[in-house]
Motif scaffolding. Structure first.
Motif, PDB file in Angstrom:
ATOM      1  N   MET A   1       0.807  -1.225   0.000  1.00  0.00           N
ATOM      2  CA  MET A   1       0.000   0.000   0.000  1.00  0.00           C
ATOM      3  C   MET A   1       0.839   1.274   0.000  1.00  0.00           C
ATOM      4  O   MET A   1       2.007   1.280   0.343  1.00  0.00           O
ATOM      5  N   SER A   2       0.168   2.358  -0.357  1.00  0.00           N
ATOM      6  CA  SER A   2       0.685   3.702  -0.117  1.00  0.00           C
ATOM      7  C   SER A   2       0.041   4.162   1.178  1.00  0.00           C
ATOM      8  O   SER A   2      -1.184   4.117   1.323  1.00  0.00           O
ATOM      9  N   GLY A   3       0.848   4.562   2.125  1.00  0.00           N
ATOM     10  CA  GLY A   3       0.332   4.992   3.423  1.00  0.00           C
ATOM     11  C   GLY A   3      -0.158   6.421   3.386  1.00  0.00           C
ATOM     12  O   GLY A   3      -0.026   7.133   2.391  1.00  0.00           O
ATOM     13  N   GLY A   4      -0.733   6.843   4.502  1.00  0.00           N
ATOM     14  CA  GLY A   4      -1.157   8.227   4.639  1.00  0.00           C
ATOM     15  C   GLY A   4      -2.408   8.594   3.880  1.00  0.00           C
ATOM     16  O   GLY A   4      -2.578   9.751   3.499  1.00  0.00           O
ATOM     17  N   ALA A   5      -3.286   7.637   3.648  1.00  0.00           N
ATOM     18  CA  ALA A   5      -4.536   7.935   2.933  1.00  0.00           C
ATOM     19  C   ALA A   5      -5.335   8.976   3.704  1.00  0.00           C
ATOM     20  O   ALA A   5      -5.424   8.932   4.926  1.00  0.00           O
ATOM     21  N   ARG A   6      -5.901   9.923   2.984  1.00  0.00           N
ATOM     22  CA  ARG A   6      -6.720  10.967   3.576  1.00  0.00           C
ATOM     23  C   ARG A   6      -8.173  10.718   3.229  1.00  0.00           C
ATOM     24  O   ARG A   6      -8.481  10.326   2.111  1.00  0.00           O
ATOM     25  N   CYS A   7      -9.044  10.972   4.168  1.00  0.00           N
ATOM     26  CA  CYS A   7     -10.490  10.797   3.969  1.00  0.00           C
ATOM     27  C   CYS A   7     -11.162  12.134   3.746  1.00  0.00           C
ATOM     28  O   CYS A   7     -10.748  13.151   4.294  1.00  0.00           O
ATOM     29  N   VAL A   8     -12.237  12.086   2.983  1.00  0.00           N
ATOM     30  CA  VAL A   8     -13.160  13.200   2.939  1.00  0.00           C
ATOM     31  C   VAL A   8     -14.260  12.848   3.942  1.00  0.00           C
ATOM     32  O   VAL A   8     -14.674  11.686   4.035  1.00  0.00           O
ATOM     33  N   GLY A   9     -14.673  13.814   4.732  1.00  0.00           N
ATOM     34  CA  GLY A   9     -15.720  13.565   5.721  1.00  0.00           C
ATOM     35  C   GLY A   9     -17.061  13.336   5.065  1.00  0.00           C
ATOM     36  O   GLY A   9     -17.380  13.954   4.036  1.00  0.00           O
ATOM     37  N   ALA A  10     -17.854  12.471   5.642  1.00  0.00           N
ATOM     38  CA  ALA A  10     -19.168  12.147   5.082  1.00  0.00           C
ATOM     39  C   ALA A  10     -20.052  13.386   4.948  1.00  0.00           C
ATOM     40  O   ALA A  10     -20.879  13.461   4.044  1.00  0.00           O
ATOM     41  N   HIS A  11     -19.857  14.378   5.829  1.00  0.00           N
ATOM     42  CA  HIS A  11     -20.691  15.581   5.792  1.00  0.00           C
ATOM     43  C   HIS A  11     -20.079  16.694   4.951  1.00  0.00           C
ATOM     44  O   HIS A  11     -20.685  17.761   4.803  1.00  0.00           O
ATOM     45  N   GLU A  12     -18.892  16.461   4.395  1.00  0.00           N
ATOM     46  CA  GLU A  12     -18.292  17.452   3.509  1.00  0.00           C
ATOM     47  C   GLU A  12     -18.950  17.352   2.138  1.00  0.00           C
ATOM     48  O   GLU A  12     -19.487  16.311   1.759  1.00  0.00           O
ATOM     49  N   SER A  13     -18.878  18.419   1.386  1.00  0.00           N
ATOM     50  CA  SER A  13     -19.541  18.449   0.080  1.00  0.00           C
ATOM     51  C   SER A  13     -18.692  17.772  -0.990  1.00  0.00           C
ATOM     52  O   SER A  13     -17.489  17.562  -0.820  1.00  0.00           O
ATOM     53  N   LEU A  14     -19.354  17.480  -2.104  1.00  0.00           N
ATOM     54  CA  LEU A  14     -18.629  16.932  -3.249  1.00  0.00           C
ATOM     55  C   LEU A  14     -17.640  17.964  -3.795  1.00  0.00           C
ATOM     56  O   LEU A  14     -16.596  17.592  -4.329  1.00  0.00           O
ATOM     57  N   MET A  15     -17.946  19.225  -3.635  1.00  0.00           N
ATOM     58  CA  MET A  15     -17.003  20.279  -4.028  1.00  0.00           C
ATOM     59  C   MET A  15     -15.734  20.169  -3.173  1.00  0.00           C
ATOM     60  O   MET A  15     -14.622  20.252  -3.695  1.00  0.00           O
ATOM     61  N   ASP A  16     -15.915  19.958  -1.866  1.00  0.00           N
ATOM     62  CA  ASP A  16     -14.757  19.767  -0.979  1.00  0.00           C
ATOM     63  C   ASP A  16     -13.956  18.538  -1.395  1.00  0.00           C
ATOM     64  O   ASP A  16     -12.725  18.567  -1.416  1.00  0.00           O
ATOM     65  N   ALA A  17     -14.663  17.462  -1.729  1.00  0.00           N
ATOM     66  CA  ALA A  17     -13.994  16.231  -2.164  1.00  0.00           C
ATOM     67  C   ALA A  17     -13.208  16.474  -3.443  1.00  0.00           C
ATOM     68  O   ALA A  17     -12.053  16.030  -3.569  1.00  0.00           O
ATOM     69  N   ALA A  18     -13.808  17.186  -4.386  1.00  0.00           N
ATOM     70  CA  ALA A  18     -13.125  17.473  -5.656  1.00  0.00           C
ATOM     71  C   ALA A  18     -11.870  18.308  -5.426  1.00  0.00           C
ATOM     72  O   ALA A  18     -10.819  18.047  -6.025  1.00  0.00           O
ATOM     73  N   LYS A  19     -11.961  19.294  -4.564  1.00  0.00           N
ATOM     74  CA  LYS A  19     -10.795  20.122  -4.260  1.00  0.00           C
ATOM     75  C   LYS A  19      -9.701  19.303  -3.571  1.00  0.00           C
ATOM     76  O   LYS A  19      -8.511  19.474  -3.847  1.00  0.00           O
TER      77      LYS A  19
ATOM     78  N   MET B   1      -9.215  16.069  -3.933  1.00  0.00           N
ATOM     79  CA  MET B   1      -8.629  15.221  -4.975  1.00  0.00           C
ATOM     80  C   MET B   1      -7.620  16.008  -5.801  1.00  0.00           C
ATOM     81  O   MET B   1      -6.523  15.522  -6.090  1.00  0.00           O
ATOM     82  N   ARG B   2      -8.005  17.229  -6.164  1.00  0.00           N
ATOM     83  CA  ARG B   2      -7.099  18.080  -6.930  1.00  0.00           C
ATOM     84  C   ARG B   2      -5.807  18.338  -6.143  1.00  0.00           C
ATOM     85  O   ARG B   2      -4.707  18.170  -6.664  1.00  0.00           O
ATOM     86  N   ASP B   3      -5.944  18.723  -4.893  1.00  0.00           N
ATOM     87  CA  ASP B   3      -4.785  19.076  -4.076  1.00  0.00           C
ATOM     88  C   ASP B   3      -3.874  17.877  -3.799  1.00  0.00           C
ATOM     89  O   ASP B   3      -2.654  18.033  -3.702  1.00  0.00           O
ATOM     90  N   LEU B   4      -4.472  16.695  -3.678  1.00  0.00           N
ATOM     91  CA  LEU B   4      -3.695  15.483  -3.408  1.00  0.00           C
ATOM     92  C   LEU B   4      -3.261  14.772  -4.693  1.00  0.00           C
ATOM     93  O   LEU B   4      -2.535  13.779  -4.635  1.00  0.00           O
ATOM     94  N   ASN B   5      -3.755  15.263  -5.829  1.00  0.00           N
ATOM     95  CA  ASN B   5      -3.472  14.652  -7.129  1.00  0.00           C
ATOM     96  C   ASN B   5      -3.888  13.182  -7.167  1.00  0.00           C
ATOM     97  O   ASN B   5      -3.125  12.299  -7.550  1.00  0.00           O
ATOM     98  N   VAL B   6      -5.124  12.926  -6.729  1.00  0.00           N
ATOM     99  CA  VAL B   6      -5.691  11.580  -6.740  1.00  0.00           C
ATOM    100  C   VAL B   6      -7.052  11.615  -7.416  1.00  0.00           C
ATOM    101  O   VAL B   6      -7.671  12.677  -7.529  1.00  0.00           O
TER     102      VAL B   6
END
Length: 145
Positions: A11-29, A31-36
């Motif tokens: 595995m690659s360690g250090g996986a980051r989660c998006v919170g269930a209550h965060e928006s899809l916009m937050d998730a997209a940002k 993903m962009r910032d983490l390049n995933v």
């Protein structure tokens, strides 16, 4: 594949989660910032509850004309597959092949059932032989006849 490899070795360690209550916009940002292209979704208890991909956001939200800032990430979590950090590498491969998935969250069951990493195709490519990579690609990408 080396028979003694475990999921935690691949595995690659250090996986980051998006919170269930965060928006899809937050998730997209994120993903962009983490390049995933995929993020685990974690609930209030910081436990894994789903996965979301950039494609999920585009197809089920943006393409339908829905504002991604108004949709919670937790609403997108579908069927979840994960692997124990101590699982054998062959079990990792079998899980990904059986469920036709390209990203697999790694959970440390003994360590409080916490998300500790992700296994992606790139991780497999670093640890599989050419024949195993070909077999994996055939099984994961094959279309139903």
């Amino acid at each position: 594949m080396a028979s003694k490899l475990r999921a935690r070795d691949i595995m690659s360690g250090g996986a980051r989660c998006v919170g269930a209550h965060e928006s899809l916009m937050d998730a997209a940002k994120m993903m962009r910032d983490l390049n995933v292209g995929c993020l685990p979704i974690c609930g209030d208890n910081n436990r894994l509850m789903g996965m979301i991909t950039d494609r999920d956001i585009v197809i089920t939200c943006c393409a339908e004309g829905v504002d991604p800032a108004t949709v919670q990430a937790g609403s997108m979590g579908g069927k979840l597959h994960w692997i124990d950090a101590d699982a054998d590498a062959s079990e990792v491969l079998r899980t990904m092949e059986d469920h036709h998935i390209k990203r697999l969250p790694v959970i440390d069951v003994k360590g409080g059932h916490q998300l500790v990493g992700m296994i992606t195709e790139a991780n497999l490519a670093k640890n599989l032989s050419d024949a195993e990579i070909a077999e994996f690609a055939n099984r994961v990408y094959a279309t139903a006849g």
